[in-house]
Enzyme design. Structure first.
Site, PDB file in Angstrom:
ATOM      1  N   ASP A  96      41.654  39.383  42.786  1.00 41.73           N
ATOM      2  CA  ASP A  96      42.291  38.881  44.085  1.00 41.73           C
ATOM      3  C   ASP A  96      40.974  38.159  44.754  1.00 41.73           C
ATOM      4  O   ASP A  96      39.963  37.730  44.234  1.00 41.73           O
ATOM      5  CB  ASP A  96      42.769  39.634  44.956  1.00 41.73           C
ATOM      6  CG  ASP A  96      43.519  39.273  46.162  1.00 41.73           C
ATOM      7  OD1 ASP A  96      44.829  39.059  45.937  1.00 41.73           O
ATOM      8  OD2 ASP A  96      43.107  38.991  47.259  1.00 41.73           O
ATOM      9  N   LYS A 129      48.265  47.183  45.989  1.00 36.79           N
ATOM     10  CA  LYS A 129      47.166  46.461  46.372  1.00 36.79           C
ATOM     11  C   LYS A 129      46.038  47.130  46.477  1.00 36.79           C
ATOM     12  O   LYS A 129      46.253  48.318  46.899  1.00 36.79           O
ATOM     13  CB  LYS A 129      47.601  45.457  47.514  1.00 36.79           C
ATOM     14  CG  LYS A 129      46.743  44.088  47.372  1.00 36.79           C
ATOM     15  CD  LYS A 129      47.456  43.246  46.614  1.00 36.79           C
ATOM     16  CE  LYS A 129      46.698  41.864  46.613  1.00 36.79           C
ATOM     17  NZ  LYS A 129      47.356  40.723  45.720  1.00 36.79           N
TER      18      LYS A 129
END
Length: 445
Positions: free
Chosen positions: A164, A124
């Site tokens: 995201d 991430k």
């Protein structure tokens, strides 16, 4: 393994990372018995190796705004675990981004990706840059500056980022364009790309659609085969929330809430297709706020609130982490909610999860229910590698199959003696065992 000892050790090392500690605790508590049944795991200190990321990159991002002023932000990439494939996970642009949040997301992503059965590890990244209020030119310059640093550490067989919160098709396009120029190659390193340059059909819809496919698998175990007569509360109004609502409408359900960071709307008449199209236009074209829906259609708007006090039979938290607390969960139970399926990452606090499990409702954690997004990203990677493009129907069918497979894995590992399926336990054990076995097979690295 004793969970509290592990948590205490992580707290000493990382004292200011509450979201990361919360995510680790939730997983460890549900896999403790399975882990301890494998003494070889403890011999090779597997749990500590699995909790701590392989590596973390942090860097300054310097860019120039439209007034000619030089701005700086922080950039990060957490490459958590690549035992089963290249690191894979989104990039988030939001003022709340910090290392704790990205470590929690990367940790969760590792098990989520494992559940899909596709060969993807967990990672991430992101920045505390907030794209809201910025011009397209400013966003382009920031994205290019961000990738000038991150681009050194990613690649099609190394680390494949995606979007995201705050990162959609526009931002992915800018980042991929700069990466392609720097790397002198066009190998589809990002997912969530435009259809014109390697993107996959269904990818924007995938997280929302996948959540509903998982929900339907849960409901069918209770003899409920459609969403007719179901009143559904959804939080958020981005891609996940809006496409979740779209699939709910297709299956006959009634959506009564949406929200953003400023508040939520409650429409007792239901958000029909025409109203939902307005939300798509509002968010994607005008980049407006959800209160404008209330002004247009004359429904209730609550400033600064969350929708969990409104009556519903199904709740789909699809905004951000820790948005649904213990009091919210009790209110949902009081109002007759029978199922909660998470479209966001860790949107329910530990206290809320405790309430759901105590009442034995259908509760699907995000690492299982919202895995459709990364699953379809994996399908995009496959299409890029094969230099072909699947039809919408092909991708959707593969997505449904993957979500059904995840549900079956959760049932396998999460069914309790009384027949209740603890999807938290099932998802965590299923995801963990695949990664753990891969790590053991590859030696101490």
């Amino acid at each position: 393994m004793k969970v509290q000892q592990v948590i205490d050790g992580l707290k000493r090392r990382f004292p200011n990372e509450p979201e990361y500690i919360q995510a680790v605790r939730e997983v460890l508590e549900s896999i403790e018995d399975v882990y301890n049944a494998h003494p070889e795991f403890e011999k090779y200190n597997l749990i500590e190796r699995l909790c701590i990321p392989d590596r973390i990159f942090s860097f300054r991002v310097t860019w120039v705004d439209d007034r000619g002023n030089v701005q700086t932000n922080m950039g990060y990439r957490v490459q958590h675990n690549n035992a089963i494939g290249p690191y894979k996970g989104g990039i988030r642009f939001h003022s709340s981004v910090n290392l704790s949040i990205l470590k929690f997301l990367a940790f969760e992503q590792t098990f989520k990706n494992s559940l899909t059965t596709l060969p993807m590890g967990g990672g991430k990244g992101g920045s505390d840059f907030n794209p809201k209020g910025k011009s397209d030119a400013e966003i382009m310059r920031f994205c290019q500056a961000f990738i000038m640093e991150l681009g050194k550490h990613i690649g099609p067989d190394t680390d494949v980022p995606a979007g995201d919160i705050g990162v959609g098709g526009r931002e992915v396009g800018y980042m991929y364009g700069m990466y392609k120029k720097m790397a002198c190659e066009n190998t589809g390193t990002f997912t969530g790309k435009g259809l014109e340059f390697g993107g996959s059909l269904i990818r924007p819809e995938a997280t929302g659609y996948g959540n509903i496919y998982f929900l339907m698998n849960m409901l069918k175990r209770k003899g409920i085969n459609d969403l007719k007569d179901q009143v559904i509360a959804i939080s958020g109004s981005g891609n996940v929330a809006t496409y979740t609502a779209q699939k709910v409408l297709q299956l006959g359900g009634k959506v009564v809430t949406l929200s953003d960071s400023n508040g939520y709307i409650y429409d007792p008449d239901g958000i029909d297709e025409e109203k939902l199209n307005y939300v798509f236009e509002l968010k994607n074209v005008y980049r407006g706020r959800i209160r404008e829906y209330a002004e247009k259609y004359g429904c209730k708007y609550v400033e600064g609130g969350r929708p969990w006090g409104e009556k519903c039979t199904i709740a789909l938290p699809s905004a951000t982490q820790n948005e649904l607390n213990g009091d919210d969960a009790e209110m949902l139970m009081k109002n007759g909610c029978i199922a909660v399926s998470e479209g966001a990452n860790m949107p329910s606090t530990p206290e809320a999860i405790e309430v759901f499990l105590k009442h034995k409702i259908l509760y699907a954690p995000g690492k299982a229910a919202n895995a459709g997004g990364v699953a379809t990203s994996g399908l995009e990677m496959t299409q890029n590698s094969m230099r072909l493009s699947w039809s919408r129907e092909e991708v959707d069918q593969k997505l449904q199959s993957i979500m059904t497979g995840i549900h079956e894995a959760c049932v396998k590992y999460g069914t309790e003696p009384d027949g209740y399926v603890n999807y938290v336990k099932g998802a965590n054990i299923a995801g963990f065992m695949k990664v753990a076995k891969a790590m053991m097979a590859q030696g101490i690295l």
